[in-house]
Design a protein around this motif. Structure first.
Motif, PDB file in Angstrom:
ATOM      1  N   GLY A 197      29.696 -27.034  91.045  1.00  0.00           N
ATOM      2  CA  GLY A 197      29.287 -25.709  90.264  1.00  0.00           C
ATOM      3  C   GLY A 197      28.959 -25.773  88.893  1.00  0.00           C
ATOM      4  O   GLY A 197      28.679 -24.718  88.455  1.00  0.00           O
ATOM      5  N   PHE A 198      29.224 -26.893  88.200  1.00  0.00           N
ATOM      6  CA  PHE A 198      29.106 -26.928  86.730  1.00  0.00           C
ATOM      7  C   PHE A 198      27.866 -27.580  86.327  1.00  0.00           C
ATOM      8  O   PHE A 198      27.433 -28.671  86.741  1.00  0.00           O
ATOM      9  CB  PHE A 198      30.404 -27.774  86.200  1.00  0.00           C
ATOM     10  N   GLN A 199      27.134 -26.710  85.525  1.00  0.00           N
ATOM     11  CA  GLN A 199      25.930 -27.168  84.890  1.00  0.00           C
ATOM     12  C   GLN A 199      25.993 -27.553  83.427  1.00  0.00           C
ATOM     13  O   GLN A 199      26.592 -26.223  82.589  1.00  0.00           O
ATOM     14  CB  GLN A 199      24.818 -26.160  85.213  1.00  0.00           C
ATOM     15  N   VAL A 200      25.625 -28.577  82.803  1.00  0.00           N
ATOM     16  CA  VAL A 200      25.524 -28.633  81.398  1.00  0.00           C
ATOM     17  C   VAL A 200      24.763 -27.420  80.739  1.00  0.00           C
ATOM     18  O   VAL A 200      23.495 -27.261  81.241  1.00  0.00           O
ATOM     19  CB  VAL A 200      25.215 -29.998  80.799  1.00  0.00           C
ATOM     20  N   PRO A 201      25.378 -26.706  79.551  1.00  0.00           N
ATOM     21  CA  PRO A 201      24.701 -25.575  79.169  1.00  0.00           C
ATOM     22  C   PRO A 201      23.137 -25.987  78.538  1.00  0.00           C
ATOM     23  O   PRO A 201      23.111 -27.165  78.096  1.00  0.00           O
ATOM     24  CB  PRO A 201      25.442 -25.218  78.000  1.00  0.00           C
ATOM     25  N   SER A 202      22.239 -25.183  78.883  1.00  0.00           N
ATOM     26  CA  SER A 202      20.865 -25.032  78.417  1.00  0.00           C
ATOM     27  C   SER A 202      20.714 -24.809  76.997  1.00  0.00           C
ATOM     28  O   SER A 202      21.297 -23.701  76.636  1.00  0.00           O
ATOM     29  CB  SER A 202      19.963 -24.832  79.379  1.00  0.00           C
ATOM     30  N   PRO A 203      19.960 -25.408  76.048  1.00  0.00           N
ATOM     31  CA  PRO A 203      19.814 -24.826  74.917  1.00  0.00           C
ATOM     32  C   PRO A 203      19.170 -23.438  74.785  1.00  0.00           C
ATOM     33  O   PRO A 203      18.282 -22.913  75.585  1.00  0.00           O
ATOM     34  CB  PRO A 203      18.704 -25.646  74.091  1.00  0.00           C
ATOM     35  N   SER A 204      19.481 -22.527  73.755  1.00  0.00           N
ATOM     36  CA  SER A 204      19.110 -21.211  73.576  1.00  0.00           C
ATOM     37  C   SER A 204      17.511 -21.315  73.320  1.00  0.00           C
ATOM     38  O   SER A 204      16.866 -22.137  72.874  1.00  0.00           O
ATOM     39  CB  SER A 204      19.589 -20.443  72.415  1.00  0.00           C
ATOM     40  N   ARG A 205      16.954 -20.398  73.820  1.00  0.00           N
ATOM     41  CA  ARG A 205      15.334 -19.997  73.807  1.00  0.00           C
ATOM     42  C   ARG A 205      15.099 -19.706  72.564  1.00  0.00           C
ATOM     43  O   ARG A 205      13.596 -19.516  71.839  1.00  0.00           O
ATOM     44  CB  ARG A 205      14.878 -19.312  74.854  1.00  0.00           C
ATOM     45  N   GLN A 206      15.949 -19.161  71.680  1.00  0.00           N
ATOM     46  CA  GLN A 206      15.903 -18.630  70.307  1.00  0.00           C
ATOM     47  C   GLN A 206      16.072 -19.657  69.234  1.00  0.00           C
ATOM     48  O   GLN A 206      16.987 -20.541  69.397  1.00  0.00           O
ATOM     49  CB  GLN A 206      16.556 -17.584  70.183  1.00  0.00           C
ATOM     50  N   SER A 207      15.175 -19.754  68.233  1.00  0.00           N
ATOM     51  CA  SER A 207      15.279 -20.632  67.127  1.00  0.00           C
ATOM     52  C   SER A 207      16.855 -20.221  66.366  1.00  0.00           C
ATOM     53  O   SER A 207      16.751 -18.949  66.022  1.00  0.00           O
ATOM     54  CB  SER A 207      14.314 -20.639  66.197  1.00  0.00           C
ATOM     55  N   PRO A 208      17.642 -21.164  65.830  1.00  0.00           N
ATOM     56  CA  PRO A 208      18.755 -20.703  64.983  1.00  0.00           C
ATOM     57  C   PRO A 208      18.243 -20.270  63.449  1.00  0.00           C
ATOM     58  O   PRO A 208      16.941 -20.669  63.142  1.00  0.00           O
ATOM     59  CB  PRO A 208      19.524 -21.907  64.874  1.00  0.00           C
ATOM     60  N   PRO A 209      18.978 -19.296  62.831  1.00  0.00           N
ATOM     61  CA  PRO A 209      18.835 -19.236  61.560  1.00  0.00           C
ATOM     62  C   PRO A 209      18.667 -20.358  60.568  1.00  0.00           C
ATOM     63  O   PRO A 209      19.392 -21.472  60.896  1.00  0.00           O
ATOM     64  CB  PRO A 209      19.725 -17.953  61.214  1.00  0.00           C
ATOM     65  N   THR A 210      17.751 -20.298  59.651  1.00  0.00           N
ATOM     66  CA  THR A 210      18.118 -21.195  58.544  1.00  0.00           C
ATOM     67  C   THR A 210      19.183 -21.143  57.723  1.00  0.00           C
ATOM     68  O   THR A 210      19.930 -20.170  57.917  1.00  0.00           O
ATOM     69  CB  THR A 210      16.712 -21.285  57.674  1.00  0.00           C
ATOM     70  N   THR A 211      19.514 -22.214  56.937  1.00  0.00           N
ATOM     71  CA  THR A 211      20.585 -21.972  56.004  1.00  0.00           C
ATOM     72  C   THR A 211      20.315 -20.892  55.030  1.00  0.00           C
ATOM     73  O   THR A 211      21.167 -20.009  54.850  1.00  0.00           O
ATOM     74  CB  THR A 211      20.746 -23.378  55.085  1.00  0.00           C
ATOM     75  N   GLY A 212      19.240 -20.659  54.820  1.00  0.00           N
ATOM     76  CA  GLY A 212      19.060 -19.389  53.673  1.00  0.00           C
ATOM     77  C   GLY A 212      19.094 -18.207  54.407  1.00  0.00           C
ATOM     78  O   GLY A 212      19.637 -17.358  53.765  1.00  0.00           O
ATOM     79  N   GLU A 213      18.465 -18.205  55.490  1.00  0.00           N
ATOM     80  CA  GLU A 213      18.736 -16.764  56.353  1.00  0.00           C
ATOM     81  C   GLU A 213      20.140 -16.743  56.595  1.00  0.00           C
ATOM     82  O   GLU A 213      20.415 -15.337  56.574  1.00  0.00           O
ATOM     83  CB  GLU A 213      17.938 -16.957  57.607  1.00  0.00           C
ATOM     84  N   ALA A 214      20.910 -17.521  57.067  1.00  0.00           N
ATOM     85  CA  ALA A 214      22.438 -17.266  57.219  1.00  0.00           C
ATOM     86  C   ALA A 214      23.199 -17.062  56.279  1.00  0.00           C
ATOM     87  O   ALA A 214      24.240 -16.113  56.368  1.00  0.00           O
ATOM     88  CB  ALA A 214      22.715 -18.505  57.932  1.00  0.00           C
ATOM     89  N   LEU A 215      22.896 -17.299  55.069  1.00  0.00           N
ATOM     90  CA  LEU A 215      23.614 -17.274  53.711  1.00  0.00           C
ATOM     91  C   LEU A 215      23.018 -16.022  52.568  1.00  0.00           C
ATOM     92  O   LEU A 215      23.651 -16.024  51.549  1.00  0.00           O
ATOM     93  CB  LEU A 215      24.017 -18.360  53.072  1.00  0.00           C
ATOM     94  N   LEU A 216      21.869 -15.631  53.002  1.00  0.00           N
ATOM     95  CA  LEU A 216      21.116 -14.846  51.953  1.00  0.00           C
ATOM     96  C   LEU A 216      21.995 -13.714  51.514  1.00  0.00           C
ATOM     97  O   LEU A 216      22.027 -13.429  50.602  1.00  0.00           O
ATOM     98  CB  LEU A 216      19.662 -14.383  52.605  1.00  0.00           C
TER      99      LEU A 216
END
Length: 346
Positions: A197-216
């Motif tokens: 019943g265990f499935q390796v998690p699939s990547p998110s469909r959303q792009s991650p924030p960039t460094t600049g977006e995360a820290l602005l």
């Protein structure tokens, strides 16, 4: 203690996030560190019956954030579950272990690597506790590289004797909304047919924030006029945050190659700042380190996926070590949710 005041609360660490169908599960977390793995697992549906770490600062970090958690500061190699009450019927044993080095993997006969000892002690602890599931987080190479094949074989033999089936796999935190290129190797073992019943998690469909977006927001919090300009330059996810050794050196963002990667986005990787740039900071990367700003521990925590309200105990170097060596909570949550699905399937 750091309370990360310059970061906005973009994520929440709510204690009681419901698991699948509202069911909660019991866990034990060893080598708990700053709590990245435990926090992500809490979000997935696990409530820890016990957390242990050998160092006082991580233990204090855990207590600051979750006063109700049962935190013990002790060496995993000295831990005997018979000395602790309430550890029956554990659903998950989790371990965010210090990185096992390839030199230890290629020289198994010595058996002198402390990191390797901790890894094998975790597997031995599974023999004592018999949890329904085991989760080990370590370097990506441990899961896939040929140099680590002997270690994986040892673990396989022991788990097979105990009735566990397992999967090794590698995930990159960047695929789970963490603004950092960071690969982790995982072992998930479950009793009997639960592994089906265990499935390796699939990547998110959303792009991650960039460094600049995360820290602005944090870069601009003290009035630095060039924060938006820097954020536009920092238009990629961060390089892998490197934790370094607890035994030597101060806080910095890693070896020479890592520092070069940070310099390409105008960040001085040779140190960790006490505060974000002020209004008078003159930013000119062409001048080298003197023209670049350093990241604070709070900002590194944001790049690791910690929520802004997560407290970290200790002086600056100790805080940085805890954060940089942590499992990114969103990555831990994804793996935890996959384990919950498997456990709830029976």
């Amino acid at each position: 203690m750091s309370i990360f005041p310059e970061l906005l609360p973009e994520t929440t660490s709510g204690h009681s996030t419901a698991a699948l169908g509202g069911q909660r599960f019991r866990s034990i977390d060893v080598c708990a560190g700053a709590g990245g793995l435990a926090l992500g697992l809490e979000q997935a549906g696990f409530d820890p019956a016990l957390l242990i770490d050998i160092r006082e600062q991580p233990c204090e970090t855990l207590r600051l954030n979750r006063p109700s958690w049962n935190v013990r500061c002790l060496d995993l190699l000295d831990f005997d579950p018979r000395d602790h009450h309430g550890l029956e019927d554990i659903d998950l044993l989790s371990a965010g272990l210090p990185r096992v080095q390839a030199s230890a993997a290629s020289n198994r006969s010595r058996g002198s690597s402390h990191e390797l000892e901790l890894l094998m002690a975790t597997v031995k602890l599974a023999q004592s506790l018999r949890p329904r599931a085991l989760l080990i987080d370590n370097v990506a190479e441990l899961a896939v590289a040929g140099a680590y094949g002997g270690i994986r074989e040892q673990i396989h033999d022991k788990l097979a004797q105990l009735g566990y089936r397992y999967k090794w796999f590698v995930l990159n935190a960047v695929d789970f909304q963490v603004p950092q290129d960071r690969k982790h190797g995982f072992l998930v073992a479950l009793q009997g047919d639960l592994i089906d019943g265990f499935q390796v998690p699939s990547p998110s469909r959303q792009s991650p924030p960039t460094t600049g977006e995360a820290l602005l927001a944090s870069m601009a919090s003290r009035g630095w006029a060039h924060a938006a300009e820097w954020a536009r330059l920092a238009d990629k996810v961060a390089p892998t945050v490197v934790g370094g050794s607890w035994e030597r050196g101060g806080a910095d963002l890693g070896p020479t190659g890592s520092k070069r990667a940070w310099a390409r986005i105008g960040v001085d990787g040779g140190t960790v700042a006490d505060e974000v740039p002020g209004p008078d900071f003159s930013w000119d990367p062409s001048l080298g380190r003197s023209g670049m700003m350093a990241l604070t521990t709070a900002q590194v925590a944001r790049l690791q996926g910690f929520p802004a309200e997560w407290l970290v105990a200790g002086r600056k170097t100790a805080r940085y070590r805890q954060v940089a060596n942590a499992s990114p909570p969103p990555l831990a949550q994804a793996v935890g949710e996959a384990i919950v699905t498997a456990l709830a399937s029976t």
